[in-house]
Design a protein around this motif. Structure first.
Motif, PDB file in Angstrom:
ATOM      1  N   SER A 331       0.848  -1.198   0.000  1.00 34.70           N
ATOM      2  CA  SER A 331       0.000   0.000   0.000  1.00 34.70           C
ATOM      3  C   SER A 331       0.880   1.243   0.000  1.00 34.70           C
ATOM      4  N   LEU A 332       0.507   2.218  -0.814  1.00 33.18           N
ATOM      5  CA  LEU A 332       1.189   3.505  -0.893  1.00 33.18           C
ATOM      6  C   LEU A 332       0.197   4.563  -0.429  1.00 33.18           C
ATOM      7  N   ARG A 333       0.593   5.374   0.520  1.00 31.89           N
ATOM      8  CA  ARG A 333      -0.321   6.389   1.066  1.00 31.89           C
ATOM      9  C   ARG A 333       0.345   7.760   1.039  1.00 31.89           C
ATOM     10  N   SER A 334      -0.293   8.696   0.310  1.00 34.55           N
ATOM     11  CA  SER A 334       0.124  10.102   0.244  1.00 34.55           C
ATOM     12  C   SER A 334       1.613  10.232  -0.067  1.00 34.55           C
ATOM     13  N   LEU A 335       2.082   9.447  -1.013  1.00 33.15           N
ATOM     14  CA  LEU A 335       3.511   9.377  -1.320  1.00 33.15           C
ATOM     15  C   LEU A 335       3.944  10.582  -2.156  1.00 33.15           C
ATOM     16  N   LYS A 351      -3.013   0.626  -3.849  1.00 33.47           N
ATOM     17  CA  LYS A 351      -2.947  -0.631  -3.103  1.00 33.47           C
ATOM     18  C   LYS A 351      -2.783  -1.782  -4.085  1.00 33.47           C
ATOM     19  N   VAL A 352      -1.927  -2.739  -3.741  1.00 30.55           N
ATOM     20  CA  VAL A 352      -1.680  -3.919  -4.568  1.00 30.55           C
ATOM     21  C   VAL A 352      -2.162  -5.148  -3.823  1.00 30.55           C
ATOM     22  N   GLU A 353      -2.961  -5.970  -4.501  1.00 29.78           N
ATOM     23  CA  GLU A 353      -3.470  -7.206  -3.905  1.00 29.78           C
ATOM     24  C   GLU A 353      -2.740  -8.410  -4.482  1.00 29.78           C
ATOM     25  N   GLY A 354      -2.815  -9.533  -3.795  1.00 31.89           N
ATOM     26  CA  GLY A 354      -2.108 -10.742  -4.194  1.00 31.89           C
ATOM     27  C   GLY A 354      -2.500 -11.219  -5.584  1.00 31.89           C
ATOM     28  N   GLY A 355      -1.489 -11.600  -6.380  1.00 30.40           N
ATOM     29  CA  GLY A 355      -1.729 -12.165  -7.699  1.00 30.40           C
ATOM     30  C   GLY A 355      -1.845 -11.156  -8.817  1.00 30.40           C
ATOM     31  N   GLU A 356      -1.826  -9.848  -8.515  1.00 32.91           N
ATOM     32  CA  GLU A 356      -1.949  -8.841  -9.569  1.00 32.91           C
ATOM     33  C   GLU A 356      -0.656  -8.745 -10.374  1.00 32.91           C
ATOM     34  N   ARG A 387       3.888   0.509   2.793  1.00 36.25           N
ATOM     35  CA  ARG A 387       3.733  -0.623   3.709  1.00 36.25           C
ATOM     36  C   ARG A 387       3.568  -1.909   2.916  1.00 36.25           C
ATOM     37  N   GLN A 388       4.373  -2.914   3.257  1.00 39.04           N
ATOM     38  CA  GLN A 388       4.252  -4.240   2.644  1.00 39.04           C
ATOM     39  C   GLN A 388       3.484  -5.164   3.579  1.00 39.04           C
ATOM     40  N   VAL A 392       4.974 -10.918   2.827  1.00 35.67           N
ATOM     41  CA  VAL A 392       5.549 -10.643   1.512  1.00 35.67           C
ATOM     42  C   VAL A 392       7.032 -11.023   1.503  1.00 35.67           C
ATOM     43  N   ARG A 393       7.431 -11.780   0.481  1.00 37.73           N
ATOM     44  CA  ARG A 393       8.847 -12.096   0.252  1.00 37.73           C
ATOM     45  C   ARG A 393       9.188 -11.551  -1.130  1.00 37.73           C
ATOM     46  N   LEU A 394       9.992 -10.490  -1.171  1.00 42.24           N
ATOM     47  CA  LEU A 394      10.198  -9.681  -2.366  1.00 42.24           C
ATOM     48  C   LEU A 394      11.520 -10.009  -3.042  1.00 42.24           C
ATOM     49  N   ALA A 395      11.514  -9.985  -4.373  1.00 41.26           N
ATOM     50  CA  ALA A 395      12.745 -10.083  -5.168  1.00 41.26           C
ATOM     51  C   ALA A 395      12.723  -8.959  -6.195  1.00 41.26           C
ATOM     52  N   TYR A 396      13.907  -8.398  -6.463  1.00 44.42           N
ATOM     53  CA  TYR A 396      13.989  -7.178  -7.284  1.00 44.42           C
ATOM     54  C   TYR A 396      15.109  -7.312  -8.314  1.00 44.42           C
ATOM     55  N   LEU A 397      14.781  -7.078  -9.585  1.00 45.19           N
ATOM     56  CA  LEU A 397      15.775  -7.027 -10.659  1.00 45.19           C
ATOM     57  C   LEU A 397      15.885  -5.571 -11.113  1.00 45.19           C
TER      58      LEU A 397
END
Length: 631
Positions: A331-335, A351-356, A387-388, A392-397
């Motif tokens: 979720s991103l709030r007032s960024l 807001k991002v939900e699972g599987g999107e 906020r994650q 959540v287990r994140l990977a980034y390229l």
């Protein structure tokens, strides 16, 4: 008319290993040719030979007489004080020489010279100056700069201060302004955003000269080229169509060669059995059958003309997905984020939900990579919260890949990234990503951009993840590698957020589009094709004002003075309502942030109740004014 003629071209950088091995082809005037081949096949080497930057070992290259050739991968060195504007206008050096000679002739005529030859020369120069667009240079520069998203601010910057991608864009603009006859494009879309890429496609379609493009952008190839030359094992194969035709035809040719090979092998096997039988009979005393066996074996050797057709070995690695229990991934709030006077974005709430599967798109410089870096924790926002979800287990390229130990080889880097991994296990994993033999002992610093992306993915795919973030994942990858990562993403069933200008990749995976423009993100809950339709419709609506607006313009509203006053007050009231609603949104966010601070929360709650009473009063006033305005 032949523009480019290449005969028997041979080039090697290591003894016994020819990058180009007898390459032969011809390109005629006005053709649009796509040059394909895997990374390392020799495509860029060929371009450097065409422009004279490299010498070939054998063979001959002929460029049409008097034809002007430009290559966009070359970024010339300019004086240190050259701005982007200076670089763009250096394209008119031919016009500048004409103008200088015309000024000199004008000065001589003003001094009293009246030679007829002088007047004729001035007339010739004046005609050339007009034909070459000497009076329209400002219009041309503004048009090219606008199409390639080279802003007025960038035009005043020093060229040396630009990034590599920005320099490529400016150099492309300069070459287009030069009006070259033959345009060589080496991965032109790698540093262009969607807007600039589509502008370049339109330009190429209207370009009167010849175009040869090295590209792994399948949409770009489909929209711009009408012929494909594939560099394969140092030689050329030809396809009379765009990329889609090439993909189908290449598979058809493979199947045809495979059938021919299998048919030949079946015949050889049959003859080998017959020759073996004849030799057996000869051993038993039938001397004549020996000569027949020898003759048949010679025939078999003459038949061995077709080698078994092969395909590039496919990488079959996949992301390891961790289970995700819950709804909210991010979720991103007032960024908000700014760099000095440059304001990137403000008040982002998403807001991002699972599987999107979300594509973050926008022009270069709007802050896409900055937002991604804030999400993964490499940068911090000026204001707002990220906020994650707890599981959540994140990977980034990232777009620009860096390794902790660039001087170590591939095996050592794999072992450092995965504690407890043996050298043999590291080599086995690298082999699954097409790193084999002595290549695994190279320092990672000498790898190409595509190879570094592949190595980083090799490290990521062993981790169990459920939120994958990719920043330009297909940049620098050849088509085979792009197809591999697409298959891996297809099999991955976690949440995906990616930045990309590759329209094929976006269209295949995005189920939601975040468009970053003008300091905010517009959320389109649809795929890329539907997003394009919506954008096209928006463009039509902007270009053609609605009928209602036209009617209001053509037939001004009539009414008594009381109605007109009510309408003015109604506009003011609506503005006040919008301000109060925005304040309530800010208070809601502040209350959520202060959930653990009772005193602060109580204070905010009282203020919200007061603001809500003001809003209720404004709604009542709005209803009253609406009735008055309608009479």
């Amino acid at each position: 008319m032949i523009e480019i003629q290449v005969n028997g071209l041979v080039k090697s950088f290591e003894v016994g290993q020819n990058v180009l091995d007898g390459l032969t082809f011809q390109i005629d005037q006005g053709e649009r040719v796509g040059l394909l081949g895997k990374n390392g096949a020799g495509k860029t080497t060929l371009f450097k030979i065409l422009t004279g930057e490299l010498e070939c070992d054998e063979g001959q290259v002929t460029i049409g007489q008097g034809r002007r050739l430009g290559l966009i991968s070359q970024i010339p060195v300019y004086p240190a004080d050259y701005t982007v504007e200076n670089v763009l206008r250096s394209a008119f050096s031919r016009l500048h020489k004409l103008a200088e000679e015309m000024e000199a002739l004008t000065a001589r005529m003003a001094a009293g010279e009246s030679d007829s030859a002088l007047l004729r020369r001035y007339g010739v120069l004046s005609e050339k100056f007009e034909v070459f667009g000497g009076y329209d240079t400002d219009v041309a520069v503004n048009k090219i700069a606008g199409g390639l998203s080279i802003s007025q601010e960038m035009r005043s910057q020093l060229f040396d201060s630009l990034s590599g991608g920005e320099k490529t864009r400016v150099n492309l603009g300069r070459l287009i302004l030069e009006d070259t006859d033959i345009l060589l494009l080496d991965e032109p879309t790698n540093h262009l955003d969607l807007h600039a890429t589509e502008w370049l496609e339109d330009y190429i379609r209207s370009f009167r000269g010849t175009v040869v493009a090295i590209s792994h952008d399948r949409y770009f190839l489909d929209r711009t080229v009408t012929r494909i030359i594939e560099v394969l094992d140092g030689k050329a194969e030809f396809y009379s169509g765009n990329y889609s035709f090439y993909a189908v035809e290449k598979e058809r040719r493979f199947q045809e060669r495979m059938k021919q090979y299998q048919k030949e092998q079946a015949k050889i096997e049959q003859l080998e059995k017959a020759a073996e039988q004849l030799r057996l009979w000869a051993f038993q005393g039938m001397d004549k059958t020996y000569r027949r066996a020898i003759s048949m074996e010679k025939r078999i050797e003459r038949m061995r003309t077709t080698s078994k057709p092969t395909k590039a070995r496919k990488m079959d690695a996949r992301f390891s997905t961790a289970e995700f229990h819950g709804d909210e991934v991010l979720s991103l709030r007032s960024l908000s984020k700014s760099y000095g006077d440059k304001h990137l974005f403000d008040g982002i709430n998403l807001k991002v939900e699972g599987g999107e599967r979300i594509a973050l798109i926008g022009d270069n410089g709007t802050g896409k990579s900055t937002l991604i870096k804030m999400i993964v924790g490499e940068l911090y926002p000026d204001d707002g919260r990220i906020r994650q979800g707890p599981q959540v287990r994140l990977a980034y390229l990232p777009q620009i890949i860096r390794f902790d130990h660039p001087d170590w080889n591939l095996v050592e880097n794999m072992m450092a990234a995965k504690k407890g991994l043996s050298a043999q296990s590291a080599r086995n994993r690298l082999a699954a990503y097409d790193f084999r033999g002595e290549d695994v002992f190279k320092p990672v610093s000498v790898l190409s951009g595509g190879e570094q992306s592949r190595l980083r993915l090799c490290m990521l795919m062993d981790d169990e993840i459920n939120f994958l973030i990719l920043d330009e994942p297909t940049n620098h990858l050849d088509i085979a590698s792009r197809e591999w990562i697409e298959e891996a993403v297809e099999a991955y069933d976690g949440t995906l957020l990616f930045v990309s200008h590759d329209r094929y990749f976006i269209n295949r995976f995005a189920t939601r589009i975040w468009e970053l423009a003008d300091g905010t993100i517009t959320d389109y809950t649809c795929g890329f094709a539907q997003y394009r339709q919506l954008k096209a419709q928006e463009a039509v609506e902007r270009a053609e004002p609605s009928k209602a607006v036209k009617e209001r313009t053509e037939r001004p509203q009539r009414g008594n003075k009381a109605q007109q006053a009510a309408r003015r007050q109604l506009t003011i009231c609506e503005r006040d309502i919008a301000k109060i609603e925005a304040r309530i949104t800010e208070l809601d966010a502040a209350m959520e942030a202060a959930a653990c601070d009772y005193e602060k929360l109580h204070e905010l709650l009282q203020e919200k109740e007061r603001v809500q009473r003001e809003l209720d009063e404004l709604y009542e006033r709005w209803e009253s004014l609406s009735e008055e305005a309608e009479g």
